[in-house]
Design a protein around this motif. Structure first.
Motif, PDB file in Angstrom:
ATOM      1  N   GLN A  82      18.427 -32.658  66.028  1.00 38.29           N
ATOM      2  CA  GLN A  82      17.170 -33.417  66.210  1.00 38.29           C
ATOM      3  C   GLN A  82      17.427 -34.815  66.763  1.00 38.29           C
ATOM      4  O   GLN A  82      18.212 -34.972  67.671  1.00 38.29           O
ATOM      5  CB  GLN A  82      16.355 -33.417  64.907  1.00 38.29           C
ATOM      6  CG  GLN A  82      15.902 -32.025  64.495  1.00 38.29           C
ATOM      7  CD  GLN A  82      14.973 -31.372  65.538  1.00 38.29           C
ATOM      8  OE1 GLN A  82      14.395 -32.040  66.374  1.00 38.29           O
ATOM      9  NE2 GLN A  82      14.882 -30.065  65.513  1.00 38.29           N
ATOM     10  N   LYS A  86      19.747 -38.461  70.091  1.00 36.88           N
ATOM     11  CA  LYS A  86      19.336 -39.609  70.925  1.00 36.88           C
ATOM     12  C   LYS A  86      20.457 -40.633  71.068  1.00 36.88           C
ATOM     13  O   LYS A  86      20.649 -41.234  72.125  1.00 36.88           O
ATOM     14  CB  LYS A  86      18.113 -40.300  70.294  1.00 36.88           C
ATOM     15  CG  LYS A  86      16.847 -39.458  70.326  1.00 36.88           C
ATOM     16  CD  LYS A  86      15.763 -40.034  69.416  1.00 36.88           C
ATOM     17  CE  LYS A  86      14.469 -39.230  69.524  1.00 36.88           C
ATOM     18  NZ  LYS A  86      13.519 -39.521  68.451  1.00 36.88           N
ATOM     19  N   PHE A 115       8.295 -42.632  65.253  1.00 38.60           N
ATOM     20  CA  PHE A 115       9.153 -42.169  66.354  1.00 38.60           C
ATOM     21  C   PHE A 115       8.407 -41.453  67.458  1.00 38.60           C
ATOM     22  O   PHE A 115       8.859 -41.421  68.593  1.00 38.60           O
ATOM     23  CB  PHE A 115      10.287 -41.283  65.814  1.00 38.60           C
ATOM     24  CG  PHE A 115       9.854 -39.988  65.183  1.00 38.60           C
ATOM     25  CD1 PHE A 115       9.673 -39.898  63.810  1.00 38.60           C
ATOM     26  CD2 PHE A 115       9.632 -38.862  65.951  1.00 38.60           C
ATOM     27  CE1 PHE A 115       9.284 -38.710  63.215  1.00 38.60           C
ATOM     28  CE2 PHE A 115       9.250 -37.662  65.372  1.00 38.60           C
ATOM     29  CZ  PHE A 115       9.065 -37.587  63.988  1.00 38.60           C
ATOM     30  N   ASN A 134      10.953 -41.223  70.511  1.00 34.29           N
ATOM     31  CA  ASN A 134      10.888 -40.080  71.426  1.00 34.29           C
ATOM     32  C   ASN A 134      10.673 -40.486  72.877  1.00 34.29           C
ATOM     33  O   ASN A 134      11.323 -39.941  73.777  1.00 34.29           O
ATOM     34  CB  ASN A 134       9.802 -39.102  70.985  1.00 34.29           C
ATOM     35  CG  ASN A 134      10.186 -38.378  69.709  1.00 34.29           C
ATOM     36  OD1 ASN A 134      11.158 -38.750  69.053  1.00 34.29           O
ATOM     37  ND2 ASN A 134       9.429 -37.364  69.340  1.00 34.29           N
ATOM     38  N   GLU A 178      10.132 -25.295  68.482  1.00 30.17           N
ATOM     39  CA  GLU A 178       9.738 -26.631  68.931  1.00 30.17           C
ATOM     40  C   GLU A 178       9.125 -26.589  70.334  1.00 30.17           C
ATOM     41  O   GLU A 178       8.167 -27.315  70.615  1.00 30.17           O
ATOM     42  CB  GLU A 178      10.945 -27.575  68.881  1.00 30.17           C
ATOM     43  CG  GLU A 178      10.518 -29.018  69.046  1.00 30.17           C
ATOM     44  CD  GLU A 178      11.568 -30.027  68.641  1.00 30.17           C
ATOM     45  OE1 GLU A 178      12.639 -29.627  68.159  1.00 30.17           O
ATOM     46  OE2 GLU A 178      11.287 -31.227  68.811  1.00 30.17           O
ATOM     47  N   ASN A 185       5.303 -34.430  72.628  1.00 34.67           N
ATOM     48  CA  ASN A 185       6.395 -34.911  73.477  1.00 34.67           C
ATOM     49  C   ASN A 185       6.074 -34.694  74.954  1.00 34.67           C
ATOM     50  O   ASN A 185       6.419 -35.527  75.799  1.00 34.67           O
ATOM     51  CB  ASN A 185       7.707 -34.228  73.100  1.00 34.67           C
ATOM     52  CG  ASN A 185       8.256 -34.750  71.782  1.00 34.67           C
ATOM     53  OD1 ASN A 185       7.939 -35.874  71.387  1.00 34.67           O
ATOM     54  ND2 ASN A 185       9.043 -33.953  71.100  1.00 34.67           N
ATOM     55  N   TYR A 209      15.230 -32.416  76.677  1.00 33.97           N
ATOM     56  CA  TYR A 209      15.184 -33.178  75.420  1.00 33.97           C
ATOM     57  C   TYR A 209      15.006 -32.235  74.211  1.00 33.97           C
ATOM     58  O   TYR A 209      15.677 -32.396  73.180  1.00 33.97           O
ATOM     59  CB  TYR A 209      14.054 -34.220  75.492  1.00 33.97           C
ATOM     60  CG  TYR A 209      13.718 -34.818  74.148  1.00 33.97           C
ATOM     61  CD1 TYR A 209      14.522 -35.815  73.588  1.00 33.97           C
ATOM     62  CD2 TYR A 209      12.623 -34.370  73.415  1.00 33.97           C
ATOM     63  CE1 TYR A 209      14.231 -36.338  72.335  1.00 33.97           C
ATOM     64  CE2 TYR A 209      12.326 -34.889  72.172  1.00 33.97           C
ATOM     65  CZ  TYR A 209      13.136 -35.867  71.633  1.00 33.97           C
ATOM     66  OH  TYR A 209      12.855 -36.373  70.386  1.00 33.97           O
ATOM     67  N   CYS A 213      17.707 -31.588  71.080  1.00 32.80           N
ATOM     68  CA  CYS A 213      17.350 -31.736  69.660  1.00 32.80           C
ATOM     69  C   CYS A 213      17.690 -30.471  68.868  1.00 32.80           C
ATOM     70  O   CYS A 213      17.837 -30.516  67.653  1.00 32.80           O
ATOM     71  CB  CYS A 213      15.864 -32.032  69.514  1.00 32.80           C
ATOM     72  SG  CYS A 213      15.403 -33.692  70.049  1.00 32.80           S
ATOM     73  N   TYR A 261      13.965 -45.774  62.719  1.00 33.12           N
ATOM     74  CA  TYR A 261      12.568 -46.010  63.085  1.00 33.12           C
ATOM     75  C   TYR A 261      12.046 -47.288  62.421  1.00 33.12           C
ATOM     76  O   TYR A 261      12.751 -48.286  62.377  1.00 33.12           O
ATOM     77  CB  TYR A 261      11.698 -44.791  62.732  1.00 33.12           C
ATOM     78  CG  TYR A 261      12.332 -43.494  63.131  1.00 33.12           C
ATOM     79  CD1 TYR A 261      12.638 -43.251  64.466  1.00 33.12           C
ATOM     80  CD2 TYR A 261      12.669 -42.538  62.190  1.00 33.12           C
ATOM     81  CE1 TYR A 261      13.239 -42.068  64.846  1.00 33.12           C
ATOM     82  CE2 TYR A 261      13.270 -41.344  62.578  1.00 33.12           C
ATOM     83  CZ  TYR A 261      13.552 -41.120  63.897  1.00 33.12           C
ATOM     84  OH  TYR A 261      14.156 -39.961  64.272  1.00 33.12           O
ATOM     85  N   GLY A 278      17.594 -37.810  61.681  1.00 40.13           N
ATOM     86  CA  GLY A 278      16.825 -36.777  62.375  1.00 40.13           C
ATOM     87  C   GLY A 278      15.952 -36.032  61.381  1.00 40.13           C
ATOM     88  O   GLY A 278      16.292 -35.980  60.193  1.00 40.13           O
ATOM     89  N   VAL A 279      14.859 -35.430  61.856  1.00 41.96           N
ATOM     90  CA  VAL A 279      13.899 -34.793  60.938  1.00 41.96           C
ATOM     91  C   VAL A 279      14.401 -33.523  60.260  1.00 41.96           C
ATOM     92  O   VAL A 279      13.749 -33.040  59.333  1.00 41.96           O
ATOM     93  CB  VAL A 279      12.546 -34.431  61.591  1.00 41.96           C
ATOM     94  CG1 VAL A 279      11.728 -35.642  61.868  1.00 41.96           C
ATOM     95  CG2 VAL A 279      12.722 -33.577  62.808  1.00 41.96           C
TER      96      VAL A 279
END
Ligand code: GLN
Length: 339
Positions: A82, A86, A115, A134, A178, A185, A209, A213, A261, A278-279
């Motif tokens: 996730q 980044k 985010f 994001n 996702e 997104n 992206y 993730c 964040y 990350g989530v």
């Protein structure tokens, strides 16, 4: 900021050393035991498949820049990386395009907003502000070299694999889940395009992206990846140079400002290390010149940061002496009678 007065001066380093291997090993075990029964927070469910994870999973790992390895609990359990991706894609982008260009395009300041905020973009004339939210991460992924989005994706996968020291693969179930639900997104991608801040097809960039993730990693992998950033860009397990020392410095500065964040200030105040969450429940914290600490536990706080990982890393930052802002007087005060 005008850096002309000093940007030609060679970078000297400012770090100490970890305790010995046995002490680190004991403290990692302690940290795991201490938070094993902590059940605060809730599992993310906005990506449908993430809601199905076992919330009890809990892994911790520390990798030392000297190559020392410490795993506890579910440190080898795979999960999707996730948002932690980044940080590493950002490092690859700076390596490719340089400090200045990436700073201009993506920015380095905190948004103070969640985010996935659309408002953050609108408030800043479409400027993403930083690469850890994001919008900024999508703009950063767009900077990956490649003629096609398939080539860009390959660059991301290879780059993150070099950080981890093994070939990372896509978690196809997370990716599919996702990709079906990431309208937000895609909206951010379109908005960046409408402001002239994204090159290429926004849907394709968002797809790369989304794949980045969904790369599957373990807490152990995250600690190796973080330790590479702690080790001047050389992977301490494989010995491969992945990025330059300057890229590590730049990446960690941005991560310190925005890696958790809108909780980033609080995190720095309490724990004193650059860290990215990350989530899916991972967090990796980097102690430059020493190593990295990674946690995995799916229950999150309201900002989307793993609760147990935060607590365990906080404990280890204290116990291992990792807080970058902590110091002690250089000389102990002289005894009363000799003054
Ligand atoms: N893939 C997730 C998203 O874009 C990553 C978010 C996160 O980990 N905070 O929404």
């Amino acid at each position: 900021m005008d850096t002309a007065g000093w940007d030609h001066v060679p970078q000297q380093v400012s770090t100490g050393a970890l305790p010995g291997w046995r002490d680190v090993e004991r403290l990692v075990g302690d940290a795991h035991a201490r938070f094993a029964r902590d059940s605060d927070g809730i599992v993310a469910d906005y990506i449908p498949v993430l809601a199905e994870v076992d919330p009890e999973l809990f892994g911790l790992a520390v990798i030392e820049v000297g190559g020392g390895v410490h795993d506890a609990g579910d440190a080898q359990h795979p999960f999707s990386i996730q948002s932690i991706s980044k940080m590493f894609v950002y490092a690859l982008a700076i390596q490719e395009h340089g400090h200045e260009r990436v700073r201009e395009i993506v920015g380095v300041n905190n948004t103070g907003l969640p985010f996935n905020s659309v408002m953050a973009l609108e408030l800043n004339a479409g400027h993403p502000m930083n690469p850890m939210v994001n919008a900024g991460a999508i703009a950063t992924t767009a900077l990956m070299p490649g003629e096609t989005s398939a080539e860009q994706w390959e660059r991301v996968r290879e780059g993150l694999s070099a950080f981890a020291g093994r070939a990372l693969g896509l978690d196809g179930v997370v990716y599919a889940s996702e990709a079906r639900t990431n309208d937000r997104n895609r909206a951010l991608g379109r908005l960046l395009t409408s402001y002239g801040r994204l090159e290429g097809d926004p849907d394709e960039v968002v797809d790369v992206y989304t794949r980045q993730c969904a790369l599957a990693v373990t807490a152990h992998d995250l600690a190796v990846m973080g330790a590479t950033l702690a080790d001047g860009g050389v992977n301490p397990i494989t010995g491969q140079r992945v990025v330059s020392a300057e890229v590590c410095r730049d990446t960690l500065a941005v991560v310190a400002a925005s890696g958790l964040y809108e909780r980033s200030g609080e995190w720095l105040f309490e724990i004193g290390l650059p860290a990215k969450s990350g989530v899916s429940g991972g967090i990796v914290a980097v102690a430059p010149g020493k190593g990295a600490v990674a946690g995995f536990s799916p229950r999150l706080d309201e900002a989307g940061n793993s609760v147990r990982s935060q607590r365990a890393i906080g404990y280890l930052s204290r116990a291992l002496g990792l807080n970058l802002f902590a110091s002690a007087p250089a000389a102990a005060p002289a005894p009363e009678e000799s003054r």
